[in-house]
Design a protein around this motif. Structure first.
Motif, PDB file in Angstrom:
ATOM      1  N   UNK A 164       0.825  -1.204   0.000  1.00 22.26           N
ATOM      2  CA  UNK A 164       0.000   0.000   0.000  1.00 22.26           C
ATOM      3  C   UNK A 164       0.860   1.256   0.000  1.00 22.26           C
ATOM      4  N   UNK A 165       1.990   1.198   0.702  1.00 23.14           N
ATOM      5  CA  UNK A 165       2.904   2.345   0.692  1.00 23.14           C
ATOM      6  C   UNK A 165       3.462   2.611  -0.689  1.00 23.14           C
ATOM      7  N   UNK A 166       3.818   1.554  -1.410  1.00 24.52           N
ATOM      8  CA  UNK A 166       4.322   1.714  -2.779  1.00 24.52           C
ATOM      9  C   UNK A 166       3.256   2.356  -3.662  1.00 24.52           C
ATOM     10  N   UNK A 167       2.006   1.902  -3.510  1.00 25.83           N
ATOM     11  CA  UNK A 167       0.921   2.472  -4.302  1.00 25.83           C
ATOM     12  C   UNK A 167       0.748   3.956  -3.998  1.00 25.83           C
ATOM     13  N   UNK A 168       0.767   4.324  -2.716  1.00 27.94           N
ATOM     14  CA  UNK A 168       0.600   5.730  -2.338  1.00 27.94           C
ATOM     15  C   UNK A 168       1.753   6.594  -2.865  1.00 27.94           C
ATOM     16  N   UNK A 169       2.970   6.081  -2.795  1.00 25.70           N
ATOM     17  CA  UNK A 169       4.117   6.831  -3.301  1.00 25.70           C
ATOM     18  C   UNK A 169       3.989   7.043  -4.806  1.00 25.70           C
ATOM     19  N   UNK A 170       3.567   6.012  -5.536  1.00 22.60           N
ATOM     20  CA  UNK A 170       3.402   6.141  -6.987  1.00 22.60           C
ATOM     21  C   UNK A 170       2.266   7.106  -7.325  1.00 22.60           C
ATOM     22  N   UNK A 171       1.184   7.091  -6.539  1.00 18.92           N
ATOM     23  CA  UNK A 171       0.089   8.038  -6.773  1.00 18.92           C
ATOM     24  C   UNK A 171       0.570   9.472  -6.567  1.00 18.92           C
ATOM     25  N   UNK A 172       1.346   9.710  -5.494  1.00 17.54           N
ATOM     26  CA  UNK A 172       1.858  11.057  -5.245  1.00 17.54           C
ATOM     27  C   UNK A 172       2.812  11.499  -6.349  1.00 17.54           C
ATOM     28  N   UNK A 173       3.643  10.591  -6.865  1.00 20.53           N
ATOM     29  CA  UNK A 173       4.518  10.925  -7.988  1.00 20.53           C
ATOM     30  C   UNK A 173       3.706  11.274  -9.235  1.00 20.53           C
ATOM     31  N   UNK A 174       2.622  10.533  -9.454  1.00 16.07           N
ATOM     32  CA  UNK A 174       1.757  10.817 -10.600  1.00 16.07           C
ATOM     33  C   UNK A 174       1.142  12.207 -10.481  1.00 16.07           C
ATOM     34  N   UNK A 175       0.692  12.572  -9.276  1.00 14.07           N
ATOM     35  CA  UNK A 175       0.169  13.918  -9.049  1.00 14.07           C
ATOM     36  C   UNK A 175       1.222  14.970  -9.375  1.00 14.07           C
ATOM     37  N   UNK A 176       2.464  14.715  -8.934  1.00 11.37           N
ATOM     38  CA  UNK A 176       3.540  15.668  -9.188  1.00 11.37           C
ATOM     39  C   UNK A 176       3.784  15.834 -10.689  1.00 11.37           C
ATOM     40  N   UNK A 177       3.767  14.740 -11.441  1.00 11.22           N
ATOM     41  CA  UNK A 177       3.982  14.815 -12.892  1.00 11.22           C
ATOM     42  C   UNK A 177       2.859  15.613 -13.555  1.00 11.22           C
ATOM     43  N   UNK A 178       1.606  15.316 -13.179  1.00  7.30           N
ATOM     44  CA  UNK A 178       0.467  16.014 -13.784  1.00  7.30           C
ATOM     45  C   UNK A 178       0.519  17.507 -13.486  1.00  7.30           C
ATOM     46  N   UNK A 179       0.793  17.864 -12.229  1.00 13.53           N
ATOM     47  CA  UNK A 179       0.829  19.280 -11.843  1.00 13.53           C
ATOM     48  C   UNK A 179       1.955  20.021 -12.550  1.00 13.53           C
ATOM     49  N   UNK A 180       3.122  19.398 -12.678  1.00 15.54           N
ATOM     50  CA  UNK A 180       4.237  20.068 -13.351  1.00 15.54           C
ATOM     51  C   UNK A 180       3.992  20.205 -14.850  1.00 15.54           C
ATOM     52  N   UNK A 181       3.328  19.231 -15.454  1.00 13.14           N
ATOM     53  CA  UNK A 181       2.960  19.381 -16.860  1.00 13.14           C
ATOM     54  C   UNK A 181       1.954  20.518 -17.034  1.00 13.14           C
ATOM     55  N   UNK A 182       1.006  20.638 -16.092  1.00 11.41           N
ATOM     56  CA  UNK A 182       0.027  21.729 -16.166  1.00 11.41           C
ATOM     57  C   UNK A 182       0.699  23.094 -15.984  1.00 11.41           C
ATOM     58  N   UNK A 183       1.736  23.128 -15.134  1.00 10.07           N
ATOM     59  CA  UNK A 183       2.475  24.381 -14.928  1.00 10.07           C
ATOM     60  C   UNK A 183       3.534  24.616 -16.004  1.00 10.07           C
ATOM     61  N   UNK A 184       3.659  23.646 -16.940  1.00 10.33           N
ATOM     62  CA  UNK A 184       4.653  23.707 -18.010  1.00 10.33           C
ATOM     63  C   UNK A 184       6.083  23.669 -17.479  1.00 10.33           C
ATOM     64  N   UNK A 185       6.273  23.015 -16.336  1.00  4.71           N
ATOM     65  CA  UNK A 185       7.618  22.752 -15.816  1.00  4.71           C
ATOM     66  C   UNK A 185       8.077  21.394 -16.333  1.00  4.71           C
TER      67      UNK A 185
END
Length: 204
Positions: free
Chosen positions: A4-25
């Protein structure tokens, strides 16, 4: 708990990727430890570890070079590549030697954080063992080990005390893991200032 920890870490990384793409970083979205390179490295290492544990041998030299070594190199060169491709500046303004020493220890810390953050979730599973130990004490106090019928009141009160302690301990640990391991991977405190719908005059 680790799964479950691995899943949560991967979900948080996915959020980071989506947000940075939206910010054009693009540099942060692709090259950071919580970007595409970080996800690729983390999943590759976890998959290799699971393969070793289950006896499924699929790791070869190409797997290591493409999915483990290459993401590490890109994460190591993240800041110079961002300076060159996004800011059009010099890759190593302070010299390659200073960058290499600083980048090496930062990359070592990143790899260590992947390991330690994943193992942090073990403590949640460890509470199942503590539950058994505490309930054993409750049953001893209730007289169940003497071969007699246990005292019902002691069993009920003991259960309530154990559940209260476990709820408090687990709640604290889950909050710590959520705010530290989860939110710290994608949350940035640089958003827009909160403006309420009603002004102070209207509230009065």
């Amino acid at each position: 708990a680790i799964g479950l920890g691995i899943v949560l870490i991967l979900v948080s990384m996915t959020f980071n990727i989506i947000l940075n793409f939206k910010k054009k970083n693009m540099g942060e979205a692709i090259l950071s430890q919580n970007g595409l390179c970080g996800v690729t490295f983390y999943v590759a290492v976890i998959s290799a570890a699971l393969g070793m544990l289950t006896g499924i041998h699929f790791v070869n030299i190409f797997y290591i070079l493409i999915l483990i070594v290459l993401p590490l190199i890109l994460m190591f060169l993240k800041e110079p590549l961002i300076r060159k491709l996004e800011e059009h500046g010099e890759m190593f303004p302070n010299g390659f030697g200073a960058f290499f020493v600083e980048g090496f220890f930062e990359l070592f810390e990143v790899c260590l954080s992947y390991f330690s953050n994943t193992l942090s979730f073990v403590r949640i599973g460890a509470f199942a063992v503590s539950h058994a130990a505490m309930m054993q004490v409750v049953m001893m106090l209730a007289g169940a080990e003497n071969g007699q019928a246990p005292n019902v009141i002691v069993v009920i009160v003991g259960n309530l005390v154990v559940m209260g302690m476990e709820g408090l301990i687990v709640g604290i640990q889950v909050l710590r893991l959520q705010y530290y391991e989860f939110f710290s991977r994608f949350y940035k405190g640089d958003g827009r200032k909160f403006e309420p719908y009603l002004s102070k005059e209207e509230n009065i």
